[in-house]
Design a protein around this motif. Sequence first.
Motif, PDB file in Angstrom:
ATOM      1  N   LEU A  50       0.402   1.637  -3.743  1.00  0.00           N
ATOM      2  CA  LEU A  50      -0.904   1.311  -4.314  1.00  0.00           C
ATOM      3  C   LEU A  50      -1.982   2.205  -3.718  1.00  0.00           C
ATOM      4  CD1 LEU A  50      -0.955  -2.586  -4.512  1.00  0.00           C
ATOM      5  CD2 LEU A  50      -0.758  -0.937  -6.378  1.00  0.00           C
ATOM      6  N   ALA A  51      -1.756   2.630  -2.493  1.00  0.00           N
ATOM      7  CA  ALA A  51      -2.676   3.573  -1.854  1.00  0.00           C
ATOM      8  C   ALA A  51      -2.189   4.993  -2.098  1.00  0.00           C
ATOM      9  CB  ALA A  51      -2.765   3.299  -0.362  1.00  0.00           C
ATOM     10  N   ALA A  52      -3.120   5.870  -2.458  1.00  0.00           N
ATOM     11  CA  ALA A  52      -2.781   7.286  -2.584  1.00  0.00           C
ATOM     12  C   ALA A  52      -2.508   7.862  -1.204  1.00  0.00           C
ATOM     13  CB  ALA A  52      -3.919   8.039  -3.257  1.00  0.00           C
TER      14      ALA A  52
ATOM     15  N   LEU B  86       0.826  -1.202   0.000  1.00  0.00           N
ATOM     16  CA  LEU B  86       0.000   0.000   0.000  1.00  0.00           C
ATOM     17  C   LEU B  86       0.862   1.255   0.000  1.00  0.00           C
ATOM     18  CD1 LEU B  86      -2.683  -1.188   2.565  1.00  0.00           C
ATOM     19  CD2 LEU B  86      -2.979  -0.915   0.089  1.00  0.00           C
ATOM     20  N   LEU B  87       1.966   1.227   0.744  1.00  0.00           N
ATOM     21  CA  LEU B  87       2.926   2.323   0.751  1.00  0.00           C
ATOM     22  C   LEU B  87       4.220   1.840   0.118  1.00  0.00           C
ATOM     23  CD1 LEU B  87       2.372   3.799   4.336  1.00  0.00           C
ATOM     24  CD2 LEU B  87       1.471   4.666   2.159  1.00  0.00           C
ATOM     25  N   ARG B  88       5.050   2.767  -0.315  1.00  0.00           N
ATOM     26  CA  ARG B  88       6.309   2.422  -0.953  1.00  0.00           C
ATOM     27  C   ARG B  88       7.465   2.876  -0.063  1.00  0.00           C
ATOM     28  NH1 ARG B  88       6.544   4.510  -6.853  1.00  0.00           N
ATOM     29  NH2 ARG B  88       5.406   2.578  -7.305  1.00  0.00           N
ATOM     30  N   LEU B  89       8.436   2.002   0.128  1.00  0.00           N
ATOM     31  CA  LEU B  89       9.613   2.343   0.920  1.00  0.00           C
ATOM     32  C   LEU B  89      10.631   3.024   0.019  1.00  0.00           C
ATOM     33  CD1 LEU B  89      10.857   2.071   3.771  1.00  0.00           C
ATOM     34  CD2 LEU B  89      11.922  -0.049   2.988  1.00  0.00           C
ATOM     35  N   GLU B  90      11.062   4.227   0.415  1.00  0.00           N
ATOM     36  CA  GLU B  90      12.005   5.011  -0.364  1.00  0.00           C
ATOM     37  C   GLU B  90      13.449   4.687   0.038  1.00  0.00           C
ATOM     38  OE1 GLU B  90      10.711   7.850  -2.833  1.00  0.00           O
ATOM     39  OE2 GLU B  90       9.713   5.904  -2.696  1.00  0.00           O
TER      40      GLU B  90
END
Length: 544
Positions: free
Chosen positions: A96-98, A83-87
């Motif tokens: 995937l989640a805004a 759902l979240l992206r690790l930077e």
Amino acid sequence: MRPVHRSGIALLLGLTLTACSGSGEAPSTGAGAIDLVETTPAATGEAGTVTWALPAGEPSSLDPAHTGDYSANTVGTNLCESLLRLEPDFSTAPGLAAAVTQKNPTTVVITMRDGVTFWDGSPLTAADVVYSLKRNMDPEVGSYAAHVYANVATIAATGPLQVTVTFRKPDVQFVPDMAGVPGAIVQERFAVRAGAAFGTAAGGLMCTGPYRLGEWKSGQKITLTRYDGYWDTARRAKAATFAFVPLTDSSTLTSALLAGEVDGVYGAPVGSIAALQRSGSGTLYFGPSTESFSLGAVTADGPAADPRIRQALDLAIDKTSFITSVLKGAGAPLKTFTPPLSWHGSPARDVYDAGYAALPDTTVADLAAARKLVAEAAPSRTDLVIATAAGDQSLLQTATIAQAAAREIGLTVTIKQLQPAEYAGMFYDPSLRAGIDLIATTGYLEVPGALYYAPGFVLKGETFNWTNYENPEVTANIEAAVSATDPVVSAQRFVAAQAIFGPAKLQITLAASYNRLYLNKRITGAPASFSYISSPWAALVGAP
């Protein structure tokens, strides 16, 4: 702390993190100059087929519910997104989640992106998200991420692209956990049809990532093919295919890298650092990491259950020498088991940093102080057993160093090498820990958050509280930290707890291990930091 091949605790000395345009030079003790970088130069062109090594071997499953080790994460995060992206700097960004929003202390609202599709072209729905998250709560599934959902009461679709999670009690670590495999999304219809075979070579996968699962030849190769319908056009995969090959022998892997038979690897062999640095076929990068080496006490009885014995062992081991001999200079000493990198992006970073700085520094060995602690403890026996994984030379070196240090302070250590299955089982099966005092292990943090792992060590009855540690003040502060939605208040309570449990050395942390990435000169773009463990990194790899 989990098995070598499972995600777990790890620690990182506070370092100034830098992108490729700058450098964060770290002390070198034999590996040549080491500059820590978060990323490699961006790719500018297509790369055709990229061959990538898996030094930890072939994954047994790519089902996100059963993903929690180096190989499975290296492959699987490019298939099933979270759902979240690790930077690269270990911060989180929309995936995937805004948005994943903490609406109130016991409610998290997930707002999905519109237009995301699975590889079969069907749209991602709120129902798929609900199904994917709920799988982690199903005992029949046996998800490795079940602990992340321990405080969850309900997960429900509250709109076509909205999911609401409610909690029995607040849990501020839940949102950052959604940047890791606990927040990975799969297609409900496909997963139900595949049943127990889902995520295996026989059952396949259906997800939304930049790559889709292609051919999986067990024991030989896992091939991913680019998904041209990927929702994030800015991160469309540059390599048409990615071929992952298991290469567990360090010498064979090094030869393949030097010869250009393999294009890249995360976790390049420590013993080959010098050779890879001299190579003309590619570049060895070092990046910030949450990986660590440590000794964990695994019993509530005997010498290792006494904090004075653990403190004595910690004082007896010179961490700089450990880094030189085991990590070939590619690491840093650490004070405790929650890494500063885990709170790097927190608005309360200054609070965490100050708490970490105040902890005792035991980098330099102090044998006199260690012997005094052993004398005070006056253990009923002075013989201890350290378990390690057979075939893992770095862990054997770790145990051997501990053995020599223990001898200097009047303790006798026997090293017991366990076969991989038995070693891995120790972390979850108490019967396999019988007769063992300490375990030599490595591990890592897969998402940001100071509270990712501490509760498991310090709260009564939790997964890794094998010494039956219990301190009312620590318990009160950790529980308050978990429930405090104000990041500063949460940090203050965590730091207060850490000031007490840190010196108890529930985990004798020896060193952080920098991330080691080797890239053939024909490719670039991969993140150099440990963020690859939870992000769709392969899409960034292409021609220079």
